[in-house]
Scaffold this motif. Structure first.
Motif, PDB file in Angstrom:
ATOM      1  N   PRO A 148       0.808  -1.219   0.000  1.00  4.28           N
ATOM      2  CA  PRO A 148       0.000   0.000   0.000  1.00  4.28           C
ATOM      3  C   PRO A 148       0.843   1.271   0.000  1.00  4.28           C
ATOM      4  O   PRO A 148       2.012   1.250   0.374  1.00  4.28           O
ATOM      5  N   PHE A 149       0.236   2.350  -0.398  1.00  8.12           N
ATOM      6  CA  PHE A 149       0.837   3.678  -0.447  1.00  8.12           C
ATOM      7  C   PHE A 149       1.975   3.747  -1.466  1.00  8.12           C
ATOM      8  O   PHE A 149       2.927   4.506  -1.303  1.00  8.12           O
ATOM      9  N   MET A 150       1.857   2.942  -2.483  1.00  5.04           N
ATOM     10  CA  MET A 150       2.888   2.883  -3.529  1.00  5.04           C
ATOM     11  C   MET A 150       2.243   2.496  -4.859  1.00  5.04           C
ATOM     12  O   MET A 150       2.752   1.611  -5.541  1.00  5.04           O
ATOM     13  N   VAL A 151       1.176   3.120  -5.263  1.00  4.12           N
ATOM     14  CA  VAL A 151       0.537   2.745  -6.533  1.00  4.12           C
ATOM     15  C   VAL A 151       1.551   2.799  -7.667  1.00  4.12           C
ATOM     16  O   VAL A 151       1.650   1.877  -8.492  1.00  4.12           O
ATOM     17  N   HIS A 152       2.337   3.888  -7.711  1.00  2.09           N
ATOM     18  CA  HIS A 152       3.313   4.074  -8.796  1.00  2.09           C
ATOM     19  C   HIS A 152       4.439   3.053  -8.712  1.00  2.09           C
ATOM     20  O   HIS A 152       4.820   2.433  -9.706  1.00  2.09           O
ATOM     21  N   TYR A 153       4.979   2.854  -7.499  1.00  2.00           N
ATOM     22  CA  TYR A 153       6.102   1.910  -7.315  1.00  2.00           C
ATOM     23  C   TYR A 153       5.627   0.471  -7.572  1.00  2.00           C
ATOM     24  O   TYR A 153       6.308  -0.311  -8.248  1.00  2.00           O
ATOM     25  N   THR A 154       4.472   0.108  -7.009  1.00  2.00           N
ATOM     26  CA  THR A 154       3.945  -1.246  -7.208  1.00  2.00           C
ATOM     27  C   THR A 154       3.710  -1.514  -8.698  1.00  2.00           C
ATOM     28  O   THR A 154       4.058  -2.586  -9.213  1.00  2.00           O
ATOM     29  N   THR A 155       3.149  -0.528  -9.396  1.00  2.81           N
ATOM     30  CA  THR A 155       2.946  -0.666 -10.844  1.00  2.81           C
ATOM     31  C   THR A 155       4.273  -0.934 -11.544  1.00  2.81           C
ATOM     32  O   THR A 155       4.392  -1.835 -12.397  1.00  2.81           O
ATOM     33  N   SER A 156       5.301  -0.167 -11.165  1.00  2.00           N
ATOM     34  CA  SER A 156       6.606  -0.312 -11.837  1.00  2.00           C
ATOM     35  C   SER A 156       7.222  -1.679 -11.567  1.00  2.00           C
ATOM     36  O   SER A 156       7.817  -2.289 -12.464  1.00  2.00           O
ATOM     37  N   LYS A 157       7.085  -2.174 -10.336  1.00  3.73           N
ATOM     38  CA  LYS A 157       7.759  -3.430  -9.994  1.00  3.73           C
ATOM     39  C   LYS A 157       7.031  -4.650 -10.552  1.00  3.73           C
ATOM     40  O   LYS A 157       7.666  -5.677 -10.823  1.00  3.73           O
ATOM     41  N   TRP A 158       5.702  -4.546 -10.724  1.00  2.00           N
ATOM     42  CA  TRP A 158       4.991  -5.624 -11.446  1.00  2.00           C
ATOM     43  C   TRP A 158       5.398  -5.609 -12.915  1.00  2.00           C
ATOM     44  O   TRP A 158       5.508  -6.653 -13.557  1.00  2.00           O
ATOM     45  N   ALA A 159       5.632  -4.429 -13.453  1.00  2.00           N
ATOM     46  CA  ALA A 159       6.068  -4.339 -14.851  1.00  2.00           C
ATOM     47  C   ALA A 159       7.432  -4.991 -15.034  1.00  2.00           C
ATOM     48  O   ALA A 159       7.669  -5.701 -16.032  1.00  2.00           O
ATOM     49  N   VAL A 160       8.322  -4.782 -14.081  1.00  2.11           N
ATOM     50  CA  VAL A 160       9.660  -5.390 -14.172  1.00  2.11           C
ATOM     51  C   VAL A 160       9.547  -6.915 -14.145  1.00  2.11           C
ATOM     52  O   VAL A 160      10.257  -7.624 -14.870  1.00  2.11           O
ATOM     53  N   ARG A 161       8.645  -7.421 -13.305  1.00  2.00           N
ATOM     54  CA  ARG A 161       8.439  -8.879 -13.231  1.00  2.00           C
ATOM     55  C   ARG A 161       7.980  -9.429 -14.590  1.00  2.00           C
ATOM     56  O   ARG A 161       8.488 -10.448 -15.070  1.00  2.00           O
ATOM     57  N   GLY A 162       7.059  -8.724 -15.220  1.00  2.00           N
ATOM     58  CA  GLY A 162       6.591  -9.161 -16.542  1.00  2.00           C
ATOM     59  C   GLY A 162       7.676  -9.022 -17.592  1.00  2.00           C
ATOM     60  O   GLY A 162       7.830  -9.882 -18.475  1.00  2.00           O
TER      61      GLY A 162
END
Ligand SMILES: NC(=O)c1ccc[n+]([C@@H]2O[C@H](COP(=O)([O-])OP(=O)(O)OC[C@H]3O[C@@H](n4cnc5c(N)ncnc54)[C@H](O)[C@@H]3O)[C@@H](O)[C@H]2O)c1
Length: 271
Positions: A163-177
């Protein structure tokens, strides 16, 4: 006894301090020469201090203390041409490239309605485009070497929601993909690509101001605080804990590990 990555050459981004320095030094201790890259300057939006050129020089000193060679470059991972020049110079001086650790990243926690368009774009630029740039600048050298290992540093926030990281969480899921996508196409060249998912790590990013910033955001919805709890009885891990796993992924011990999500997360993703 030969080191676990003896004779290999690695490139690590974000290597001036923190996890990137630990990766560079651990790989050198096990026999690799290292190209170390960092912006060594202001980072957008974050609440913690920036790395300096002295920090990057200290990483070089620690690599050389293991009798390994280091080539350093002050480059922003958002600059593809700059990264290409750094990788090309590293290969010219060190002879080849076998291992890439795309580690540079930023993190600026805040509540969802405090993430403006610029903050969102900055995080995606560094954490996603910067990682893509790193692969694009280096993968041709691994193809030329006949294979290699690429580690894309994501986060526990790329395995579960933090939580409190919409931008960071989005970026790190993108890196996983992205790791899986590159792994698929680079496999024919014997290049392995894996994503790495640490929990909280004791670095300038993970400590101090970051904890205070996160704490302030948490006040907006304290029910979400347990989402940061590790299963194992540890509050925060050390850069060397992550470097041990980078070493494994860089070495031939993991020669059939690819397109894998490697968690160094003390079980936080299962909590
Ligand atoms: N610290 C944590 O708790 C934690 C947890 C999970 C994942 N991560 C990830 O691990 C990686 C390393 O983080 P850290 O904890 O060592 O942080 P850190 O801030 O201590 O070190 C990051 C390094 O990357 C460099 N960097 C940042 N943006 C750059 C850019 N645009 N170009 C070149 N270099 C740049 C910085 O100058 C710094 O030296 C990051 O991708 C981060 O998202 C960190």
């Amino acid at each position: 006894m030969a080191g676990r990555v003896e004779g290999k050459v690695a490139l690590v981004t974000g290597a001036a301090r923190g996890q990137g320095r630990a990766h560079a030094v651990r790989l050198a201790a096990e026999g690799a020469d290292v190209v170390v890259v960092d912006v060594c300057g202001p980072l957008p939006d974050v609440s913690y201090p920036s790395a300096t050129e002295e920090d990057l020089a200290e990483t070089v000193r620690q690599v050389e203390a293991h009798d390994r060679r280091a080539v350093s470059a002050v480059v922003d991972v958002r600059d593809l041409d700059g990264l290409r020049a750094a990788a090309d110079r590293g290969v010219a001086e060190l002879g080849r490239l076998d291992v890439v650790v795309a580690n540079a990243g930023i993190c600026s926690p805040r509540a969802w309605d405090q993430v403006g368009a610029e903050v969102f774009a900055n995080t995606l630029d560094v954490n996603v485009t910067g990682v893509w740039n790193t692969v694009m600048a280096t993968a041709p050298h691994l193809v030329a070497a006949g294979g290699g290992s690429i580690v894309l540093v994501s986060s526990a926030a790329g395995l579960k929601v933090q939580p409190f990281m919409v931008h960071y969480t989005t970026s790190k899921w993108a890196v996983r993909g992205m790791a899986k996508a590159f792994a698929t196409e680079l496999a024919q060249h014997a290049i392995r690509v894996n994503s790495l998912h640490p929990t909280g790590v004791a670095t300038p990013m993970g400590e101090g101001d970051m904890q205070a910033t996160l704490g302030a955001a948490m006040a907006g919805d304290p029910r979400l605080a347990p989402m940061f709890s590790n299963l194992l009885p540890v509050q925060i891990t050390q850069p060397e804990d992550v470097a041990d796993v980078v070493l494994f992924l860089a070495s031939d011990e993991s020669r059939y590990v690819t397109a894998h999500e490697m968690a160094v997360d003390a079980g936080v993703s299962e909590f």
